[in-house]
Write an enzyme that holds these catalytic residues in place. Structure first.
Site, PDB file in Angstrom:
ATOM      1  N   MET A   1     -65.607  -4.003  41.199  1.00 26.36           N
ATOM      2  CA  MET A   1     -66.209  -2.744  41.488  1.00 26.36           C
ATOM      3  C   MET A   1     -64.987  -1.665  41.136  1.00 26.36           C
ATOM      4  O   MET A   1     -65.239  -0.645  41.950  1.00 26.36           O
ATOM      5  CB  MET A   1     -66.637  -2.903  42.977  1.00 26.36           C
ATOM      6  CG  MET A   1     -67.737  -3.934  43.135  1.00 26.36           C
ATOM      7  SD  MET A   1     -68.806  -3.540  44.561  1.00 26.36           S
ATOM      8  CE  MET A   1     -67.428  -3.645  45.909  1.00 26.36           C
TER       9      MET A   1
ATOM     10  N   LEU B   1     -59.028  -1.073  41.315  1.00 19.14           N
ATOM     11  CA  LEU B   1     -57.965  -2.253  40.899  1.00 19.14           C
ATOM     12  C   LEU B   1     -56.727  -2.259  41.431  1.00 19.14           C
ATOM     13  O   LEU B   1     -55.972  -1.372  41.573  1.00 19.14           O
ATOM     14  CB  LEU B   1     -58.021  -2.447  39.155  1.00 19.14           C
ATOM     15  CG  LEU B   1     -59.115  -2.304  38.706  1.00 19.14           C
ATOM     16  CD1 LEU B   1     -59.087  -2.384  37.182  1.00 19.14           C
ATOM     17  CD2 LEU B   1     -60.298  -3.497  39.533  1.00 19.14           C
TER      18      LEU B   1
ATOM     19  N   HIS C   1     -56.943  -8.188  41.136  1.00 22.09           N
ATOM     20  CA  HIS C   1     -57.809  -7.973  39.807  1.00 22.09           C
ATOM     21  C   HIS C   1     -56.929  -8.098  38.603  1.00 22.09           C
ATOM     22  O   HIS C   1     -57.559  -8.842  37.795  1.00 22.09           O
ATOM     23  CB  HIS C   1     -58.430  -6.501  39.933  1.00 22.09           C
ATOM     24  CG  HIS C   1     -59.312  -6.205  40.921  1.00 22.09           C
ATOM     25  ND1 HIS C   1     -58.810  -5.249  41.889  1.00 22.09           N
ATOM     26  CD2 HIS C   1     -60.499  -6.516  41.496  1.00 22.09           C
ATOM     27  CE1 HIS C   1     -59.746  -5.044  42.833  1.00 22.09           C
ATOM     28  NE2 HIS C   1     -60.853  -6.007  42.379  1.00 22.09           N
TER      29      HIS C   1
ATOM     30  N   LYS D   1     -60.314 -14.792  47.518  1.00 22.67           N
ATOM     31  CA  LYS D   1     -60.288 -14.156  48.724  1.00 22.67           C
ATOM     32  C   LYS D   1     -61.986 -13.988  49.314  1.00 22.67           C
ATOM     33  O   LYS D   1     -61.982 -14.270  50.462  1.00 22.67           O
ATOM     34  CB  LYS D   1     -59.578 -12.639  48.561  1.00 22.67           C
ATOM     35  CG  LYS D   1     -59.888 -12.053  50.162  1.00 22.67           C
ATOM     36  CD  LYS D   1     -59.115 -10.514  50.000  1.00 22.67           C
ATOM     37  CE  LYS D   1     -60.086  -9.863  49.624  1.00 22.67           C
ATOM     38  NZ  LYS D   1     -61.140  -9.390  50.439  1.00 22.67           N
TER      39      LYS D   1
ATOM     40  N   SER E   1     -56.577  -6.069  48.889  1.00 23.83           N
ATOM     41  CA  SER E   1     -58.120  -5.670  48.944  1.00 23.83           C
ATOM     42  C   SER E   1     -58.123  -4.395  48.536  1.00 23.83           C
ATOM     43  O   SER E   1     -57.508  -3.463  49.012  1.00 23.83           O
ATOM     44  CB  SER E   1     -58.802  -6.073  50.357  1.00 23.83           C
ATOM     45  OG  SER E   1     -59.949  -5.364  50.573  1.00 23.83           O
ATOM     46  N   SER E   2     -59.293  -3.918  48.106  1.00 17.11           N
ATOM     47  CA  SER E   2     -59.495  -2.504  47.763  1.00 17.11           C
ATOM     48  C   SER E   2     -59.584  -1.753  49.224  1.00 17.11           C
ATOM     49  O   SER E   2     -59.202  -0.525  49.424  1.00 17.11           O
ATOM     50  CB  SER E   2     -60.666  -2.014  46.944  1.00 17.11           C
ATOM     51  OG  SER E   2     -60.626  -2.860  45.631  1.00 17.11           O
TER      52      SER E   2
HETATM   53  O1  PAF Z   1     -66.054  -8.978  44.442  1.00 17.03           O
HETATM   54  C1  PAF Z   1     -66.403  -7.923  43.901  1.00 17.03           C
HETATM   55  O2  PAF Z   1     -65.892  -7.166  43.545  1.00 17.03           O
HETATM   56  C2  PAF Z   1     -68.123  -7.644  43.785  1.00 17.03           C
HETATM   57  O3  PAF Z   1     -68.739  -8.315  44.871  1.00 17.03           O
HETATM   58  C3  PAF Z   1     -68.644  -8.225  42.452  1.00 17.03           C
HETATM   59  C4  PAF Z   1     -68.312  -9.791  42.457  1.00 17.03           C
HETATM   60  C5  PAF Z   1     -67.839  -7.566  41.221  1.00 17.03           C
HETATM   61  C6  PAF Z   1     -70.254  -7.996  42.348  1.00 17.03           C
HETATM   62  O4  PAF Z   1     -70.445  -6.567  42.630  1.00 17.03           O
END
Ligand code: PAF
Length: 283
Positions: free
Chosen positions: A30, A33, A37, A151, A187-188
């Site tokens: 989403m 990052l 990520h 996570k 985590s974001s």
């Molecule tokens: O984990 C995430 O960032 C979201 O739940 C995902 C898997 C991209 C789906 O929107």
């Protein structure tokens, strides 16, 4: 690195890559990052010659009172990081591209049982939103492999069941949680924490580790859970759940189970954090 916004263009790009014999590895995100990520992108490189990262803040997985509007959109920064990490293609569709008929008229993918527990209780409908968007992304990208961070352990198990139940051809890879030196899982949502909250939030992982130790030394599950919740409360967390589960089914663990995962969700101020730890007991 390509930046693509439309499904048609994405399919054209990927068709050419596939025709050249290249395997496609997908990292769904989403955006906003962080190093967790980037670790997924690096791992993706080992699974495919073409790495696609999707950036889409999926409205369907946010509840009415959640942070959809506030969720950080940082495409330019994300692109810089992805380019450096060796990503080949960023797919960043609009909401209208993903949900052309709107959310009301969208076919829903719902994974029974496992979606209803834990985060599914506190965030009703969340996993339907995740399963629906991930299956749409799989249909758009048709990846050979897709990578997800562990996570979000429950999310990974929901997607695993969906892939099995719907006979999807994609291979799933779960990548270990990346942590700060303090142990705090990346985590974001850590960006919402004040410096003081962040310091206290690191307790969550320490409590998971201590709980794992207690389970290994034979403490009863209920006692371990109660002690952990009290410790979290002691540093200012409001516990949502702290549960020892069977690692595959995510059902509450029996005292005879040996393949376990401890799942935790707790509020630090206005920020809800989740984390988990796998525990393998000797049989
Ligand atoms: O984990 C995430 O960032 C979201 O739940 C995902 C898997 C991209 C789906 O929107």
């Amino acid at each position: 690195m390509e930046l693509i916004h439309s499904i048609t263009e994405l399919r054209q790009f990927l068709q050419t890559q596939r025709a050249a014999g290249k395997r496609i590895a997908l990292v769904p995100t989403m955006g906003n990052l962080h190093a967790g990520h980037i670790r997924l992108v690096e791992e993706a490189r080992t699974h495919g010659e073409v790495v696609v990262c999707t950036i889409f803040v999926n409205p369907m997985q946010f509840g009415a009172n959640e942070d959809l509007d506030a969720y950080p959109r940082t495409l330019q920064d994300d692109m810089t990081k992805l380019l450096k990490a060796g990503c080949d293609c960023v797919f960043a569709p609009s909401v209208a591209e993903v949900y052309p008929q709107g959310l009301q008229h969208q076919t829903v993918v719902s994974v029974p049982g496992i979606s209803a527990r834990h985060c599914g209780v506190s965030r009703p409908g969340h996993f339907d939103g995740v399963a629906t968007v991930v299956s749409k992304l799989f249909n758009m990208v048709e990846p050979d492999t897709a990578l997800f961070g562990l996570k979000d352990y429950q999310q990974f198990m929901v997607i695993t069941k969906m892939v099995t139940d719907l006979c999807m051809a994609v291979q799933l890879v779960g990548v270990e949680t990346q942590r700060e030196a303090s142990g705090l899982a990346l985590s974001s949502r850590n960006g919402y924490l004040s410096a003081d909250e962040k310091l206290r939030a690191a307790t969550l992982y320490r409590v998971l580790q201590q709980s794992a130790e207690h389970l290994r030394s034979g403490s009863a599950i209920a006692e371990v859970e109660a002690q952990a919740k009290a410790k979290l409360q002691g540093v200012g967390f409001k516990s949502d759940y702290f549960t020892v589960c069977h690692a595959q089914t995510l059902e509450p663990a029996l005292n005879t189970d040996i393949d376990l995962v401890i799942l935790a969700a707790a509020w630090m101020g206005k920020t809800r954090l989740i984390d988990n730890l796998r525990v393998q007991l000797a049989d």
